[in-house]
Design a protein around this motif. Structure first.
Motif, short mmCIF file in Angstrom:
data_model
loop_
_atom_site.label_atom_id
_atom_site.label_comp_id
_atom_site.label_asym_id
_atom_site.label_seq_id
_atom_site.Cartn_x
_atom_site.Cartn_y
_atom_site.Cartn_z
N ASN A 27 -15.36 9.79 10.36
CA ASN A 27 -14.13 10.14 11.07
C ASN A 27 -14.00 9.44 12.41
O ASN A 27 -12.95 9.44 13.03
CB ASN A 27 -14.09 11.66 11.27
N ASP A 28 -15.11 8.84 12.86
CA ASP A 28 -15.11 8.19 14.17
C ASP A 28 -14.62 6.75 14.01
O ASP A 28 -15.40 5.80 13.96
CB ASP A 28 -16.54 8.22 14.74
N TYR A 29 -13.30 6.61 13.89
CA TYR A 29 -12.73 5.27 13.83
C TYR A 29 -11.33 5.32 14.43
O TYR A 29 -10.75 6.39 14.62
CB TYR A 29 -12.68 4.74 12.39
N LYS A 30 -10.81 4.14 14.73
CA LYS A 30 -9.48 4.05 15.32
C LYS A 30 -8.60 3.19 14.41
O LYS A 30 -9.03 2.15 13.92
CB LYS A 30 -9.60 3.39 16.70
N LEU A 31 -7.39 3.64 14.17
CA LEU A 31 -6.41 2.85 13.42
C LEU A 31 -5.52 2.15 14.43
O LEU A 31 -4.75 2.78 15.13
CB LEU A 31 -5.58 3.74 12.49
N GLU A 32 -5.65 0.82 14.51
CA GLU A 32 -4.81 0.02 15.41
C GLU A 32 -3.61 -0.46 14.61
O GLU A 32 -3.76 -1.24 13.68
CB GLU A 32 -5.60 -1.22 15.88
N PHE A 33 -2.43 -0.01 15.01
CA PHE A 33 -1.22 -0.33 14.25
C PHE A 33 -0.84 -1.80 14.43
O PHE A 33 -0.71 -2.29 15.55
CB PHE A 33 -0.08 0.58 14.71
N VAL A 34 -0.68 -2.49 13.31
CA VAL A 34 -0.23 -3.88 13.31
C VAL A 34 1.24 -3.86 12.88
O VAL A 34 1.55 -3.53 11.74
CB VAL A 34 -1.07 -4.74 12.34
N ASP A 35 2.13 -4.17 13.79
CA ASP A 35 3.57 -4.04 13.52
C ASP A 35 4.08 -5.24 12.73
O ASP A 35 4.45 -6.28 13.28
CB ASP A 35 4.33 -3.91 14.85
N MET A 212 -0.99 10.06 7.20
CA MET A 212 -1.05 9.09 8.30
C MET A 212 0.04 8.03 8.17
O MET A 212 0.13 7.11 8.98
CB MET A 212 -2.42 8.43 8.33
N ASN A 213 0.87 8.17 7.15
CA ASN A 213 1.97 7.24 6.94
C ASN A 213 2.98 7.38 8.06
O ASN A 213 3.52 8.46 8.29
CB ASN A 213 2.62 7.55 5.58
N GLU A 214 3.21 6.29 8.77
CA GLU A 214 4.12 6.33 9.93
C GLU A 214 5.54 6.73 9.56
O GLU A 214 6.31 7.18 10.40
CB GLU A 214 4.14 4.98 10.66
N PHE A 215 5.90 6.56 8.29
CA PHE A 215 7.27 6.89 7.88
C PHE A 215 7.43 8.35 7.50
O PHE A 215 8.52 8.82 7.28
CB PHE A 215 7.71 6.01 6.71
N ASN A 216 6.28 9.05 7.34
CA ASN A 216 6.37 10.49 7.03
C ASN A 216 6.66 11.26 8.28
O ASN A 216 5.96 11.13 9.27
CB ASN A 216 5.04 10.97 6.42
N LYS A 217 7.64 12.13 8.20
CA LYS A 217 7.91 12.95 9.38
C LYS A 217 7.12 14.25 9.24
O LYS A 217 7.15 14.90 8.22
CB LYS A 217 9.40 13.26 9.48
N LYS A 218 6.41 14.57 10.29
CA LYS A 218 5.65 15.82 10.28
C LYS A 218 6.50 16.91 10.91
O LYS A 218 6.96 16.75 12.03
CB LYS A 218 4.35 15.67 11.10
#
Lengths: 219, 239
Positions: A27-35, A212-218
């Protein structure tokens, strides 16, 4: 030092990587968003990391790896002994995991990815769905799925009686095939494929990654 | 086949039978068994039996073959009670089986193996999709099934240009092989199709000196040349 995944939560190949991390209890990781909409993946900066201009890229200390199927192998080997034994336990297990990973890569993914691209992604990238391509690729995928149906009538998972990288590798694109591309019938019409799909797609690890899908609205 | 009594499931036992590879003259069967020719101490003639599965004769449709390879593709390897198909999976299995004999195709450390796997996947995901359709067109035309689809070939050449530019730039950095100073499974995955490409499409090597040097190296190694000499013509066909 923590792991960095350069990618995007909505990207299938990134999801392959993130699901593997979850299965291994990492769980110790970072997701760096690539646009990708802004073309970051084709920038000179990014091309130094990934010369084909694709995501994901994994950074782990002084190691940098691209190609999601290579990344997940690395993770499964590095974290062997914790979480799910994604490569199996015996030499025979490993051979069968490799085999079904290649089946996914060479037989399942090409038609599936094309169907998903046409039906789901083409409009996002300024194109439109080519139904001729969809029809052609569906015919190919049907033949592949017939083999899966027979195989899964004798095996709970692809490499045998254990969930492995081979099953995992199918998750992201199949999810889109079923839930976004309008081709759920390919899966649901085959009882053993359907049961296998229900099993693997309901794993909490994959469900977490879908969140974690950026298009999903929480809500 | 001899089972060794008292051995746990985790112990890989060597069967009294030789390994069988089902295939034919072509490309993928060579990729599959190339690791055997890299390893010292492997007497290929003694360890491997060839059985022809001829596409022309429709052997791939035989129930006896489909029972082993349900997709009806070649090659397929049988090692005791283990059956493995997909040429890259077979090659990986053989590289692991003979690890410690000859060049370490899978590297010596986790980091080395990660980079080897990266370039091995690059072959499958970037190179193969570009070259595969072109090879298919060439074979289809050669067997007189239908004329070459020039659009497919043009699209293939365009993709290959892009992919090979990346390879050229990568190899120009000074790395002798794809994953470093040593020949690895990553180079091996590419060998047989690069060998096809260098004679079928030599123009792709022009203006790519580092790619050319690497292709020349991997396709002229004695081990690979021995692999190409496998005698499929005198192999017994599948029943």
């Amino acid at each position: 030092m923590a792991i960095i995944v350069h990618g995007a939560g909505f990207s299938t190949c990134t999801q392959r990587t993130l699901t593997t991390l979850a299965e291994l209890n990492v769980n110790d990781y970072k997701l760096e968003f690539v646009d990708m909409m802004k073309g970051v993946h084709k920038s000179p900066e990014f091309l130094k990391k990934q010369p084909f201009g694709q995501i994901p890229v994994l950074e782990d200390g002084d190691i940098q790896i691209f190609e999601s199927r290579a990344i997940i192998r690395y993770l499964a080997e590095k974290f062997e002994g914790q979480g799910t034994p994604l490569l199996g336990k015996t030499v025979k297990d490993k051979a069968l995991v490799s085999q079904w990973l290649e089946v996914e890569s060479q037989n399942y993914n090409p038609p599936t990815a094309q169907i998903v691209y046409q039906r789901v992604f083409s409009s996002m990238f300024g194109s439109s769905c080519n139904e001729d391509v969809v029809t052609e690729q569906v015919a190919k995928l049907e033949k592949v799925l017939d083999v899966y149906e027979a195989h899964l009538s004798n095996n709970k998972y692809l490499a045998g009686d254990f969930f492995s990288l081979a099953d995992l590798s199918h998750l992201p694109y199949t999810y889109l095939l079923v839930n976004a591309a309008g081709k759920s019938d390919l899966i649901t019409s085959r009882p053993h494929v359907s049961a296998w799909w229900n099993d693997i797609s309901s794993r909490p690890t994959f469900q977490k990654v879908l969140g974690m899908n950026e298009f999903n609205k929480k809500e | 086949m001899i089972r060794l009594a008292g051995k746990s499931e985790n112990h890989f036992y060597r069967s009294a039978m030789v390994m069988i590879v089902y295939g034919d003259i072509g490309l993928n069967p060579y990729r599959a068994i190339q690791p055997l020719f890299r390893s010292s101490g492997v007497d290929v003639e003694k360890e491997l039996k060839l059985v022809t599965v001829s596409l022309k004769a429709g052997h791939f449709l035989l129930p006896s073959y489909k029972a082993k390879q349900p997709f009806g593709l070649i090659p397929c390897l049988e090692d005791g009670d283990l059956i493995v198909f997909e040429s890259r999976a077979i090659a990986r299995y053989l590289a692991e089986k003979y690890e410690g004999q000859g060049t370490p195709l899978l590297g010596k450390t986790l980091k080395e193996r990660a980079i080897i796997n990266q370039w091995a996947e690059s072959e499958a995901q970037n190179f193969q999709p570009a070259i595969g359709p072109m090879v298919r067109e060439a074979f289809v035309a050669a067997f007189g099934i239908r004329p070459v689809d020039e659009e497919v070939v043009a699209a293939g050449m365009k993709k290959l240009d892009q992919v090979l530019d990346v390879y050229e730039a990568h190899l120009a950095k000074g790395t002798k092989y794809l994953a470093g100073d040593d020949f690895s499974l990553a180079d091996l995955f590419h060998t047989v199709y690069m060998n096809w490409m260098k004679s079928a499409r030599p123009e792709l090597l022009e203006k790519r000196p580092h790619l050319s040097a690497w292709i020349h190296d991997i396709t002229t190694r004695p081990a690979f040349l021995r692999c190409l000499q496998l005698d499929w013509e005198n192999a017994s066909p599948i029943q």
